[in-house]
Design a protein around this motif. Structure first.
Motif, mmCIF file in Angstrom:
data_model
loop_
_atom_site.group_PDB
_atom_site.id
_atom_site.type_symbol
_atom_site.label_atom_id
_atom_site.label_comp_id
_atom_site.label_asym_id
_atom_site.label_seq_id
_atom_site.Cartn_x
_atom_site.Cartn_y
_atom_site.Cartn_z
ATOM 1 N N LEU A 129 0.827 -1.212 0.000
ATOM 2 C CA LEU A 129 0.000 0.000 0.000
ATOM 3 C C LEU A 129 0.855 1.253 0.000
ATOM 4 N N ALA A 130 1.980 1.201 0.727
ATOM 5 C CA ALA A 130 2.868 2.362 0.781
ATOM 6 C C ALA A 130 3.557 2.612 -0.551
ATOM 7 N N GLY A 131 3.709 1.579 -1.378
ATOM 8 C CA GLY A 131 4.405 1.729 -2.642
ATOM 9 C C GLY A 131 3.529 2.117 -3.811
ATOM 10 N N ILE A 132 2.222 2.182 -3.631
ATOM 11 C CA ILE A 132 1.324 2.549 -4.734
ATOM 12 C C ILE A 132 1.466 4.044 -5.023
ATOM 13 N N PRO A 133 1.672 4.459 -6.271
ATOM 14 C CA PRO A 133 1.780 5.893 -6.598
ATOM 15 C C PRO A 133 0.509 6.646 -6.227
ATOM 16 N N SER A 134 0.686 7.907 -5.884
ATOM 17 C CA SER A 134 -0.454 8.702 -5.434
ATOM 18 C C SER A 134 -1.484 8.908 -6.544
ATOM 19 N N ILE A 135 -1.036 8.972 -7.791
ATOM 20 C CA ILE A 135 -2.001 9.177 -8.872
ATOM 21 C C ILE A 135 -2.924 7.971 -9.029
ATOM 22 N N ILE A 136 -2.432 6.784 -8.674
ATOM 23 C CA ILE A 136 -3.291 5.594 -8.711
ATOM 24 C C ILE A 136 -4.380 5.706 -7.654
ATOM 25 N N TYR A 137 -3.991 6.186 -6.467
ATOM 26 C CA TYR A 137 -5.000 6.435 -5.430
ATOM 27 C C TYR A 137 -6.027 7.450 -5.924
ATOM 28 N N GLY A 138 -5.560 8.477 -6.632
ATOM 29 C CA GLY A 138 -6.486 9.493 -7.120
ATOM 30 C C GLY A 138 -7.455 8.953 -8.150
ATOM 31 N N ILE A 139 -6.954 8.172 -9.095
ATOM 32 C CA ILE A 139 -7.835 7.588 -10.116
ATOM 33 C C ILE A 139 -8.838 6.631 -9.481
ATOM 34 N N TRP A 140 -8.340 5.788 -8.575
ATOM 35 C CA TRP A 140 -9.249 4.865 -7.885
ATOM 36 C C TRP A 140 -10.276 5.625 -7.048
ATOM 37 N N GLY A 141 -9.820 6.674 -6.386
ATOM 38 C CA GLY A 141 -10.747 7.449 -5.573
ATOM 39 C C GLY A 141 -11.820 8.134 -6.392
ATOM 40 N N PHE A 142 -11.460 8.634 -7.579
ATOM 41 C CA PHE A 142 -12.426 9.371 -8.395
ATOM 42 C C PHE A 142 -13.429 8.449 -9.075
ATOM 43 N N PHE A 143 -12.956 7.331 -9.605
ATOM 44 C CA PHE A 143 -13.828 6.462 -10.398
ATOM 45 C C PHE A 143 -14.512 5.367 -9.589
ATOM 46 N N VAL A 144 -13.965 5.004 -8.440
ATOM 47 C CA VAL A 144 -14.517 3.895 -7.662
ATOM 48 C C VAL A 144 -14.986 4.362 -6.289
ATOM 49 N N PHE A 145 -14.087 4.988 -5.528
ATOM 50 C CA PHE A 145 -14.381 5.296 -4.135
ATOM 51 C C PHE A 145 -15.425 6.405 -4.002
ATOM 52 N N ALA A 146 -15.273 7.485 -4.786
ATOM 53 C CA ALA A 146 -16.224 8.596 -4.697
ATOM 54 C C ALA A 146 -17.644 8.180 -5.084
ATOM 55 N N PRO A 147 -17.865 7.442 -6.170
ATOM 56 C CA PRO A 147 -19.242 6.974 -6.455
ATOM 57 C C PRO A 147 -19.789 6.068 -5.364
ATOM 58 N N PHE A 148 -18.926 5.234 -4.782
ATOM 59 C CA PHE A 148 -19.388 4.372 -3.692
ATOM 60 C C PHE A 148 -19.855 5.206 -2.499
ATOM 61 N N LEU A 149 -19.083 6.232 -2.138
ATOM 62 C CA LEU A 149 -19.489 7.105 -1.023
ATOM 63 C C LEU A 149 -20.758 7.868 -1.359
ATOM 64 N N GLN A 150 -20.895 8.284 -2.604
ATOM 65 C CA GLN A 150 -22.073 9.040 -3.016
ATOM 66 C C GLN A 150 -23.346 8.220 -2.878
ATOM 67 N N GLN A 151 -23.253 6.941 -3.076
ATOM 68 C CA GLN A 151 -24.440 6.085 -3.038
ATOM 69 C C GLN A 151 -24.693 5.457 -1.673
ATOM 70 N N THR A 152 -23.680 5.394 -0.823
ATOM 71 C CA THR A 152 -23.836 4.667 0.443
ATOM 72 C C THR A 152 -23.579 5.541 1.662
ATOM 73 N N LEU A 153 -22.317 5.882 1.917
ATOM 74 C CA LEU A 153 -21.949 6.537 3.176
ATOM 75 C C LEU A 153 -22.521 7.933 3.299
ATOM 76 N N GLN A 154 -22.406 8.737 2.260
ATOM 77 C CA GLN A 154 -22.840 10.127 2.368
ATOM 78 C C GLN A 154 -24.345 10.269 2.579
ATOM 79 N N PRO A 155 -25.211 9.559 1.840
ATOM 80 C CA PRO A 155 -26.644 9.639 2.173
ATOM 81 C C PRO A 155 -26.947 9.155 3.583
ATOM 82 N N PHE A 156 -26.235 8.125 4.034
ATOM 83 C CA PHE A 156 -26.431 7.635 5.395
ATOM 84 C C PHE A 156 -26.083 8.707 6.419
ATOM 85 N N LEU A 157 -24.954 9.375 6.236
ATOM 86 C CA LEU A 157 -24.551 10.427 7.175
ATOM 87 C C LEU A 157 -25.535 11.592 7.156
ATOM 88 N N ILE A 158 -26.017 11.954 5.977
ATOM 89 C CA ILE A 158 -26.966 13.069 5.879
ATOM 90 C C ILE A 158 -28.262 12.744 6.614
#
Length: 327
Positions: A129-158
């Protein structure tokens, strides 16, 4: 007798030559390491000088208003760094609040609780995990993690925090997916392996005899961890935490993908924001005019000062911890 005296002279001469050769090697090594240390100081001084020189016109133009306003308009050349400073500090603090307990907990599990056959695979996974480039984290966060939060965690918190007075502002909708909270979670994932690896390594330095003595007097495993392992390694643990904080403060590409890049301050953590590094990465190549470029350089100087302050506080904290341990 003559042969013996000539032999003694030869031995003495050989020793003198050897000592002279060693002295020359020591002098060369000393000068080389000294030059390397001075070079580091010169590079650091050059960076500081460049940042200050580029920022002086901006501070003359805007004064303290640059620190306390969030207006960022390249068209009218009105710039304020408050939104970027706020985003940098908030995302880093939230990331550390998440990553520090998790990192220390994982390190405790790996060193004290984990079965032997699982320690190596989990340890390798953490290091990967420490060796993964930061841009990979960014791409994964934008295309995978952010949509997941938009559909699950964020509506729950609201929905959950809506009736609660303070939390309703912190988690006010709508759920965009990207935003301050998403960037904080990505940062937490990125700094987690650093904190875990360093904490695990310092936990392994605890002498087994100390833990065995604690177990021998009837201490439970939790008491051994709390009263023996953590006090013995607290200097290293603090160092690992500060290293993770420094990484969080300066992270650029991953945050740029998911923070939203909106130069405004919002009470809600779900709303888009920005950070100093993200602002510089987005606008530096397109900056036109001395005011716009100088404003970005001034943001770089502020980020440098924030990082320097964090490192200075960490050094003081480590000195106090070491002094208390010695006392």
């Amino acid at each position: 007798m003559a042969d013996i005296s000539l032999s003694d002279v030869h031995v003495v001469s050989s020793r003198q030559k050897t000592l002279k050769r060693f002295n020359i090697a020591d002098v060369i090594f000393h000068r080389a390491t000294q030059a390397a240390a001075i070079l580091v100081l010169l590079i650091l001084g050059g960076v500081i000088f460049s940042l200050i020189r580029g920022s002086i016109p901006i501070f003359r133009e805007f004064g303290l208003a640059f620190f306390v306003t969030q207006s960022w308009n390249p068209v009218t050349e009105q710039f304020g760094g408050l939104a970027a400073i706020y985003g940098t500090v908030v995302t880093s603090l939230i990331a550390m609040l998440i990553a520090v307990p998790l990192g220390i907990g994982i390190a405790i599990f790996l060193t004290e609780l984990c079965p032997q056959f699982l320690r190596r695979p989990i340890g390798i996974a953490v290091e990967l995990l420490a060796g993964i480039p930061s841009i990979i984290y960014g791409i994964w966060g934008f295309f995978v993690f952010a949509p997941f939060l938009q559909q699950t965690l964020q509506p729950f918190l609201i929905n959950v925090t809506a009736p609660i007075p303070v939390l309703s502002y912190l988690f006010a909708g709508p759920p965009y997916g990207i935003g301050i909270l998403t960037a904080s979670l990505i940062l937490a994932i990125m700094v987690l392996p650093f904190i875990t690896s360093i904490t695990r390594d310092v936990f392994l330095t605890v002498p087994p005899v100390l833990k065995e003595a604690a177990y021998g007097v009837g201490c439970t495993r939790w008491e051994v961890i709390r009263n023996v392992v953590i006090p013995y390694t607290r200097v290293g643990v603090v160092g690992g935490v500060m290293l993770g904080l420094g990484r969080a403060l300066g992270e650029t590409m991953a945050v740029t993908f998911v923070v939203g890049n909106a130069n405004r301050i919002s009470a809600s953590l779900l709303q888009p924001g920005t950070t100093i590094s993200a602002t510089i990465a987005n606008e530096f190549t397109e900056a036109t005019g001395d005011i716009h470029t100088g404003s970005l350089i001034a943001l770089g100087l502020i980020l440098f000062l924030i990082t320097f302050t964090v490192l200075a506080i960490s050094r003081l904290l480590l000195m106090r911890v070491a002094k208390a341990s010695g006392a």
